[in-house]
Design a protein around this motif. Structure first.
Motif, PDB file in Angstrom:
ATOM      1  N   PRO A   1       0.846  -1.204   0.000  1.00 17.27           N
ATOM      2  CA  PRO A   1       0.000   0.000   0.000  1.00 17.27           C
ATOM      3  C   PRO A   1       0.878   1.249   0.000  1.00 17.27           C
ATOM      4  O   PRO A   1       1.863   1.336   0.740  1.00 17.27           O
TER       5      PRO A   1
ATOM      6  N   ASP B   1       1.951   4.901   0.947  1.00 21.84           N
ATOM      7  CA  ASP B   1       1.691   5.827   2.049  1.00 21.84           C
ATOM      8  C   ASP B   1       0.971   7.063   1.517  1.00 21.84           C
ATOM      9  O   ASP B   1       1.304   7.575   0.439  1.00 21.84           O
ATOM     10  N   ASP B   2      -0.018   7.534   2.270  1.00 19.38           N
ATOM     11  CA  ASP B   2      -0.753   8.739   1.881  1.00 19.38           C
ATOM     12  C   ASP B   2      -0.174   9.919   2.666  1.00 19.38           C
ATOM     13  O   ASP B   2      -0.373  10.044   3.867  1.00 19.38           O
TER      14      ASP B   2
ATOM     15  N   GLY C   1      -7.247   7.260  -1.385  1.00 21.27           N
ATOM     16  CA  GLY C   1      -7.006   6.016  -0.668  1.00 21.27           C
ATOM     17  C   GLY C   1      -5.907   5.199  -1.304  1.00 21.27           C
ATOM     18  O   GLY C   1      -4.778   5.647  -1.469  1.00 21.27           O
ATOM     19  N   ASP C   2      -6.241   3.993  -1.701  1.00 21.81           N
ATOM     20  CA  ASP C   2      -5.258   3.065  -2.263  1.00 21.81           C
ATOM     21  C   ASP C   2      -5.352   2.978  -3.781  1.00 21.81           C
ATOM     22  O   ASP C   2      -4.951   1.982  -4.384  1.00 21.81           O
TER      23      ASP C   2
ATOM     24  N   ALA D   1      -1.937   2.158  -5.844  1.00 23.07           N
ATOM     25  CA  ALA D   1      -1.428   0.794  -5.659  1.00 23.07           C
ATOM     26  C   ALA D   1      -2.387  -0.240  -6.235  1.00 23.07           C
ATOM     27  O   ALA D   1      -1.966  -1.204  -6.896  1.00 23.07           O
ATOM     28  N   GLU D   2      -3.689  -0.062  -5.998  1.00 21.97           N
ATOM     29  CA  GLU D   2      -4.666  -1.024  -6.517  1.00 21.97           C
ATOM     30  C   GLU D   2      -4.671  -1.035  -8.040  1.00 21.97           C
ATOM     31  O   GLU D   2      -4.773  -2.091  -8.670  1.00 21.97           O
TER      32      GLU D   2
ATOM     33  N   ARG E   1      -4.228  -8.036  -3.451  1.00 26.87           N
ATOM     34  CA  ARG E   1      -4.287  -6.883  -2.556  1.00 26.87           C
ATOM     35  C   ARG E   1      -4.459  -7.309  -1.101  1.00 26.87           C
ATOM     36  O   ARG E   1      -3.854  -6.725  -0.199  1.00 26.87           O
TER      37      ARG E   1
ATOM     38  N   PHE F   1      -1.458  -5.751   1.188  1.00 25.08           N
ATOM     39  CA  PHE F   1      -1.876  -4.610   2.004  1.00 25.08           C
ATOM     40  C   PHE F   1      -1.854  -4.937   3.499  1.00 25.08           C
ATOM     41  O   PHE F   1      -2.112  -4.061   4.329  1.00 25.08           O
TER      42      PHE F   1
ATOM     43  N   ARG G   1       0.429  -2.669   5.728  1.00 26.20           N
ATOM     44  CA  ARG G   1       0.169  -1.228   5.869  1.00 26.20           C
ATOM     45  C   ARG G   1       0.679  -0.726   7.216  1.00 26.20           C
ATOM     46  O   ARG G   1       0.478  -1.366   8.254  1.00 26.20           O
TER      47      ARG G   1
ATOM     48  N   GLU H   1       7.017  -0.335  -3.531  1.00 29.26           N
ATOM     49  CA  GLU H   1       6.460   0.496  -2.469  1.00 29.26           C
ATOM     50  C   GLU H   1       6.507   1.949  -2.913  1.00 29.26           C
ATOM     51  O   GLU H   1       7.200   2.304  -3.876  1.00 29.26           O
TER      52      GLU H   1
ATOM     53  N   SER I   1       4.589   6.242  -2.236  1.00 32.57           N
ATOM     54  CA  SER I   1       3.700   7.153  -1.523  1.00 32.57           C
ATOM     55  C   SER I   1       2.958   8.005  -2.538  1.00 32.57           C
ATOM     56  O   SER I   1       3.346   8.087  -3.719  1.00 32.57           O
TER      57      SER I   1
END
Length: 558
Positions: free
Chosen positions: A174, A176-177, A188-189, A192-193, A210, A214, A217, A237, A239
């Motif tokens: 996932p 990073d936000d 959100g994700d 990555a998704e 996923r 995930f 996280r 990985e 962000s």
């Protein structure tokens, strides 16, 4: 492709003597020394056959997997169930006959030189002699096991996921936000998704689902540990950060075996370029360790990204609260997604799921009946497919609707399309087993569940529930009960399946107790209702009548 290892080529002995039993290697039958057949599942017999080909020798888990499941993506759960089945048949509670050799494999402690007529009286005497040795062997193994357990720790019994192909395996963690204030969680994700879906579709990688990737996280990234736990070669990985109408995405590719950095980049773009950024990351990854991807850049725009945002917010609500209220929130967010971009598929997918939930669970019955809810769901799913024919989730929800409507062949075809578009989506793989089981294609269903476990090592509990149903269909109710007991928590709806399995095993008291738990949340269930809902769908010969019989044993009212 067949990958039968040289170490498991069978020897010439036609019988193997196993502590009071004989195993006939040609027919793969297990019998007592008196000649009585011992029931053993077909896959368990295959595993025993491989071990019997090398009595007294260690056979690795990988060799067993390759011999028994050469072309199927399965996890070590399948092998573990077979070993447990063999031990149960042999009365090997102490694991003396089928010995686990930590981090190496299994060994069958048997003597091919003892092979003889299974009806011979001498076999009984030999069994007694071996039993006298068994106490000494047991004591030694207990001491050794204690020492090994202290040295290796609890994780010793966990095996890495089994590979189904020679493609490199990757897990997308996932992102990073890093957004602040109201912008945090905006997408959100999504990044990555989207990468998981597109990488999987490209067939460049075997991509971990996923659900499993995930799991890490908000945890410190120990590259080699994650690589070992997921059985992958690479980790991605990164962000994401939304600042007004700008989007900043960073990504880096790591070698999961040694933690080294293979590539990193930062993208500063307009928010509407989200899908283009995803595609650029995917292409770079493919160039670095896979095969180059040649395809047009996707269409992308602020309205489409806004629609995606509302869709993800709605999906988050139904995941958090699978109820009528959660479904209503999903519907409201889906309408907002359509308002943001009526030419994007996201809002229509959400509405299709919402009405499908209404049909299945009887929500909003005051507004529409089951048939009307399914009709609306189908219309929205068809609209989503028309707008985005390559969206796996659009085909997935349509396949579910076909299933609920009893359109089994259409459901199977639509599930096949969804799986082809996103092979890493373990939920689609396991969901596709519903119509397979309804029509009696049990082995195919079991294979798909195992395939889903392979791409999703930390898979959700309901996969065990589905396996319990499949094994009940196979008349292997002991294994079905073992599968159900692997759930960390028996879900409310799963108690009905548990009741049927106990009834199958003749455990009437346990069956009644399990059904009582189920009926607490579904008080209106009855024999007549189940027959009415399933008689046009559940067409596998004899299955529905067998189920009805087990429900009567469990005490379901007529």
């Amino acid at each position: 492709m067949s990958r039968k290892a040289p170490e498991i080529d069978p020897k010439s002995a036609e019988m193997i003597s196993v502590d009071g039993f004989v195993f006939l290697t040609k027919s793969k039958e297990l019998r007592t020394v008196e000649g009585k057949a011992v029931n053993l599942r077909s896959q368990s017999a295959e595993v025993l056959s491989v071990l019997a080909a090398r009595p007294g020798e260690i056979v690795s888990k990988d060799a067993l997997m390759q011999a028994v499941w050469p072309d199927t993506f399965v996890t070590d759960d399948s092998l573990t169930q077979c070993i447990a089945d063999i031990r149960r048949a042999l009365g090997d509670d102490a694991h003396v006959i089928v010995e686990t050799v930590p981090k190496r494999g299994y060994r069958l402690n048997a003597d091919p030189s003892d092979a003889a007529d299974p009806n011979a009286a001498a076999g009984t005497e030999r069994a007694k002699t071996r039993s006298s040795r068994r106490g000494f062997i047991l004591a030694a193994i207990v001491l050794v096991a204690a020492a090994i357990g202290a040295y290796y720790g609890a994780e010793i019994w966990r095996a890495a996921p089994v590979r189904s192909t020679d493609m490199p395996r990757i897990a997308v963690l996932p992102f990073d936000d890093m957004s602040a204030g109201g912008d945090r969680g905006y997408l959100g994700d999504a990044v990555a998704e989207g990468i998981i879906t597109e990488l999987s579709r490209s067939k460049t990688y075997a991509v971990i689902a996923r659900n499993s990737s995930f799991k890490y996280r908000d945890q410190p990234v120990d590259t080699r540990q994650i690589g070992d736990e997921l059985g992958v070669d690479y980790l991605l990985e990164g962000s994401q950060q939304k600042i007004g109408d700008r989007l900043k995405v960073t990504a880096q590719l790591l070698n999961a075996h040694d933690g080294s950095h293979l590539w990193a980049n930062t993208y500063n773009r307009e928010i509407g370029d989200l899908f283009v950024v995803q595609e650029e990351i995917i292409r770079t990854l493919a160039d670095r360790v896979g095969r180059r991807i040649e395809r047009p850049l996707p269409q992308s725009g602020a309205a489409q990204v806004s629609a995606l945002r509302y869709h993800l917010m709605g999906i988050a609500e139904i995941r958090k609260d699978n109820s009528a209220a959660g479904s209503e929130l999903l519907r409201q967010f889906s309408l907002k997604a359509i308002e943001a971009d009526p030419n994007a598929q996201f809002g229509y997918i959400g509405l299709a799921w919402s009405y499908r939930f209404d049909a299945v669970f009887g929500w909003h019955e005051q507004e529409h009946d089951r048939d009307e809810a399914l009709k609306r769901a189908a219309e929205y799913a068809d609209k989503a497919i028309l707008l985005a024919p390559d969206d796996a989730e659009a085909h997935h929800v349509r396949a579910r609707i076909h299933t609920e409507a009893g359109e089994i062949e259409q459901a199977l075809a639509r599930f096949d399309q969804a799986i082809a578009l996103n092979p890493s989506n373990s939920n689609i793989l396991v969901g596709s087993t519903d119509p397979l089981l309804y029509v009696g294609r049990i082995d195919e269903a079991i294979d798909r569940i195992e395939q889903a476990k392979g791409v999703d090592p930390f898979h959700p509990d309901w996969f065990h529930w589905q396996m319990g149903w499949a094994l009940w269909e196979k008349y292997d109710c002991e294994a079905a009960l073992t599968a159900m007991r692997k759930m960390s928590r028996i879900l409310s709806g799963a108690y009905r399946m548990l009741a049927g399995i106990h009834a199958c095993l003749g455990n009437e008291r346990e069956a009644k107790e399990a059904l009582a738990v189920f009926l607490q949340n579904s008080p209106g269930e009855s024999i007549s209702k189940e027959r009415r809902e399933w008689e046009k769908i559940w067409t596998a010969p004899g299955s529905l009548e067998r189920w009805i019989g087990h429900m009567r044993i469990a005490g379901l009212p007529e």
